[in-house]
Design an enzyme around this catalytic site. Structure first.
Site, PDB file in Angstrom:
ATOM      1  N   CYS A   1     -14.147  10.953  -5.993  1.00 52.08           N
ATOM      2  CA  CYS A   1     -15.039   9.547  -5.651  1.00 52.08           C
ATOM      3  C   CYS A   1     -16.256   9.997  -6.368  1.00 52.08           C
ATOM      4  CB  CYS A   1     -15.339  10.001  -4.758  1.00 52.08           C
ATOM      5  SG  CYS A   1     -14.122   8.000  -3.013  1.00 52.08           S
TER       6      CYS A   1
HETATM    7  N1  LIG Z   1      -9.480   9.371  -2.253  1.00 56.98           N
HETATM    8  C1  LIG Z   1     -10.788   9.786  -0.983  1.00 56.98           C
HETATM    9  O1  LIG Z   1     -10.882  10.240  -0.616  1.00 56.98           O
HETATM   10  C2  LIG Z   1     -11.067   8.303  -1.003  1.00 56.98           C
HETATM   11  C3  LIG Z   1     -12.701   7.885  -0.304  1.00 56.98           C
HETATM   12  C4  LIG Z   1     -13.264   5.871  -1.024  1.00 56.98           C
HETATM   13  C5  LIG Z   1     -12.900   6.089  -0.960  1.00 56.98           C
HETATM   14  N2  LIG Z   1     -11.458   5.833  -2.360  1.00 56.98           N
HETATM   15  C6  LIG Z   1     -10.933   4.568  -3.486  1.00 56.98           C
HETATM   16  O2  LIG Z   1      -9.984   4.410  -2.486  1.00 56.98           O
HETATM   17  C7  LIG Z   1      -8.832   3.985  -3.374  1.00 56.98           C
HETATM   18  C8  LIG Z   1      -7.720   4.086  -3.466  1.00 56.98           C
HETATM   19  O3  LIG Z   1      -7.786   6.274  -3.477  1.00 56.98           O
HETATM   20  P1  LIG Z   1      -7.009   6.652  -2.647  1.00 56.98           P
HETATM   21  O4  LIG Z   1      -7.311   7.474  -2.885  1.00 56.98           O
HETATM   22  O5  LIG Z   1      -5.697   6.106  -1.196  1.00 56.98           O
HETATM   23  O6  LIG Z   1      -5.668   6.753  -3.923  1.00 56.98           O
HETATM   24  P2  LIG Z   1      -3.667   7.613  -3.883  1.00 56.98           P
HETATM   25  O7  LIG Z   1      -2.951   7.868  -4.810  1.00 56.98           O
HETATM   26  O8  LIG Z   1      -3.892   8.522  -3.052  1.00 56.98           O
HETATM   27  O9  LIG Z   1      -3.081   6.127  -2.841  1.00 56.98           O
HETATM   28  C9  LIG Z   1      -3.034   4.784  -3.801  1.00 56.98           C
HETATM   29  C10 LIG Z   1      -1.515   4.286  -3.429  1.00 56.98           C
HETATM   30  O10 LIG Z   1      -1.301   3.488  -3.784  1.00 56.98           O
HETATM   31  C11 LIG Z   1       0.261   2.858  -4.483  1.00 56.98           C
HETATM   32  N3  LIG Z   1      -0.019   2.346  -5.389  1.00 56.98           N
HETATM   33  C12 LIG Z   1      -0.417   2.757  -6.754  1.00 56.98           C
HETATM   34  N4  LIG Z   1      -0.399   0.729  -6.808  1.00 56.98           N
HETATM   35  C13 LIG Z   1       0.428   0.202  -6.505  1.00 56.98           C
HETATM   36  C14 LIG Z   1       0.023  -1.970  -6.349  1.00 56.98           C
HETATM   37  N5  LIG Z   1       0.709  -2.306  -7.094  1.00 56.98           N
HETATM   38  N6  LIG Z   1       1.125  -1.552  -4.819  1.00 56.98           N
HETATM   39  C15 LIG Z   1       0.789  -1.018  -3.614  1.00 56.98           C
HETATM   40  N7  LIG Z   1       1.197   0.555  -3.751  1.00 56.98           N
HETATM   41  C16 LIG Z   1       0.526   1.232  -4.992  1.00 56.98           C
HETATM   42  C17 LIG Z   1       0.279   4.478  -4.844  1.00 56.98           C
HETATM   43  O11 LIG Z   1       1.809   4.498  -4.983  1.00 56.98           O
HETATM   44  C18 LIG Z   1      -0.352   5.159  -3.570  1.00 56.98           C
HETATM   45  O12 LIG Z   1       0.533   5.769  -2.889  1.00 56.98           O
HETATM   46  C19 LIG Z   1      -9.736   3.852  -4.726  1.00 56.98           C
HETATM   47  O13 LIG Z   1     -10.092   2.909  -5.125  1.00 56.98           O
HETATM   48  C20 LIG Z   1     -10.583   5.380  -4.002  1.00 56.98           C
HETATM   49  O14 LIG Z   1     -11.751   5.377  -5.159  1.00 56.98           O
HETATM   50  C21 LIG Z   1     -10.857   6.588  -2.193  1.00 56.98           C
END
Ligand SMILES: NC(=O)c1ccc[n+]([C@@H]2O[C@H](COP(=O)([O-])OP(=O)(O)OC[C@H]3O[C@@H](n4cnc5c(N)ncnc54)[C@H](O)[C@@H]3O)[C@@H](O)[C@H]2O)c1
Length: 427
Positions: free
Chosen positions: A260
């Site tokens: 983030c």
């Molecule tokens: N990790 C955090 O602490 C956090 C906190 C707040 C917001 N976010 C936001 O949340 C969003 C997701 O982040 P995350 O940390 O969960 O990511 P991540 O990489 O942990 O997980 C994302 C998942 O999405 C899957 N994916 C990718 N493209 C896809 C598609 N087209 N169809 C289906 N699945 C697909 C990937 O295989 C993966 O398993 C981002 O925008 C991030 O900025 C993350």
């Protein structure tokens, strides 16, 4: 079979969301492109820090199903998109996963469905990028289906604030969409906050992270000056924190990491520059300062070795904690990587200890030999401390006995302000 919700993207954000909804009695499906993730989850294996295998097994017993088949969307009342939003090679937004996931939803869109984007992104994405793709289906947003944005606020490793008790902001493309989304989240989140629209909800998330980014940068710039002025910034922050109003403590450190803080403000500054043609100076300055912290830490380590008549070249440096935050295994964007690279390039013998990371890849793209870039966690901490010319505390995991580590170290360089003592040097 039908589901109350399908969560698209089962990572750090999507899986805890699926778990909380499932715990509240909703029927939940999960869609992910990564077959290892899908197979692992269906076999009861968690791949994120905040959920155990038992949590996943419980979800499965409550009807949770993971799949890579997007036709599951056709069976869901709500589709929540939680896919990654990384940076493109020019440090702008890379909406590839959001577009991919939205296209999958469009293919299986049905009247009455609520679509919610949770991925962090710049203001306007829901209405300008997601909505047109969904409407390629022939269905109209606000008429045939509803569309909203709801930022994710998950804080991996936080035992106090989780999905249920952290207020959830929702903003729809119409008041009806906001209400529908609020009602949906109200089933498993204690407090729902209604934003004026999707743009306000999108900006709220970027505001939260940009605020942290800028304030951490303020402390990082100040820590260098405080050191030169011989003032203990940590003590000053603790004193300022006693003011019951008008001050919130932020702390200096070796740089910012995670998915983030180093990334989200770029979405805002890039958008401002693209649309308005103007630089977002606060964000750019914060980026410059925070990105420079690993080099600053390297220079302070060099200084500390110099005081012992040693050079970086040939010294053994033990890095303690290499993840981007305490008590989790996530290493994404950890500033300890560039620090380690700089130390290795300078000829130091770098070792590390981290109970969450058995083997550490400090990156393949920087011309390092394989033997330098893949490091194994030291087996015996005490022996490694005894071997090290300097121990550098980078991430104070709860399991570290810091006092004992400091007592055994020749010199301990503390980048977190966690320790004090005759052989401790604070950042
Ligand atoms: N990790 C955090 O602490 C956090 C906190 C707040 C917001 N976010 C936001 O949340 C969003 C997701 O982040 P995350 O940390 O969960 O990511 P991540 O990489 O942990 O997980 C994302 C998942 O999405 C899957 N994916 C990718 N493209 C896809 C598609 N087209 N169809 C289906 N699945 C697909 C990937 O295989 C993966 O398993 C981002 O925008 C991030 O900025 C993350």
């Amino acid at each position: 079979m039908s589901f109350d919700v399908v969560v698209i993207g089962l990572g750090y954000v999507g899986l805890p969301l699926a778990h909380t909804a499932s715990q509240a009695g909703l029927t939940v499906a999960g869609l992910d492109l990564n077959l290892d993730v899908v197979e692992g989850l269906n076999a009861g294996i968690s791949h994120v820090d905040d959920l155990s295998n038992d949590d996943v097994a419980t979800m499965i017993s409550q009807g949770f199903l993971a799949t890579s088949d997007s036709s599951i969307i056709a069976q869901a009342d709500v589709a929540v998109i939680c896919v990654p939003t990384p940076l493109s090679p020019d440090a702008g937004p890379d909406l590839g996963a959001v577009i991919g996931a939205t296209s999958a939803v469009a293919k299986h869109l049905h009247p009455g469905i609520l679509v919610v984007l949770e991925s962090t992104t710049y203001p306007g994405t829901t209405e300008e990028v997601v909505q047109p793709i969904l409407e390629e289906s022939g269905l109209k947003a606000g008429v045939d289906f509803e569309l909203a944005f709801s930022p994710e606020r998950i804080d991996p490793g936080n035992a106090v604030w989780g999905m249920r008790n952290t207020p959830k902001v929702v903003g729809g493309i119409t008041p009806e969409a906001t209400e529908k989304a609020a009602k949906f989240y109200g089933r498993f989140v204690d407090t729902v906050v209604r934003a004026k629209g999707t743009r306000e909800a999108e900006l709220a998330k970027l505001l939260e992270n940009t605020y942290r980014h800028v304030n951490i940068a303020l402390m990082n710039e100040l820590v260098e000056f405080s050191n030169l002025l011989d003032v203990d910034l940590w003590d000053a922050i603790n004193c300022a924190s006693t003011k019951p109003f008008g001050f919130q403590a932020f702390y200096p450190g070796p740089g910012v990491g995670g998915h983030c803080i180093p990334i989200d403000p770029n979405y805002l500054s890039h958008h401002v520059k693209t649309v308005l043609g103007r630089p977002f100076r606060f964000v750019e300055l914060a980026q410059e300062i925070n990105a420079g912290m690993p080099s600053y830490v390297r220079s302070r380590i060099q200084e500390a070795l110099n005081d012992q008549s040693k050079s970086l070249r040939g010294s053994t440096i033990l890095l303690l904690g290499v993840t981007y935050k305490p008590d989790i295994a996530d290493q994404r964007e950890s500033p300890v990587r560039p620090l380690a690279r700089e130390l290795i390039v300078d000829g130091a013998n770098v070792e590390y200890f981290d109970p969450f990371v058995a083997q550490w890849n400090i990156d393949s793209d920087h011309g390092l030999e394989d033997s330098d870039r893949l490091l194994d966690c030291v087996h015996d901490l005490d022996t490694a401390i005894a071997r090290a010319d300097i121990v550098v505390l980078l991430q104070p995991h709860k399991s570290f006995d810091l006092e004992a580590i400091a007592a055994k170290s020749k010199v301990l360089f503390d980048t977190r302000g966690a320790l004090d003592g005759p052989n401790v040097i604070r950042l």
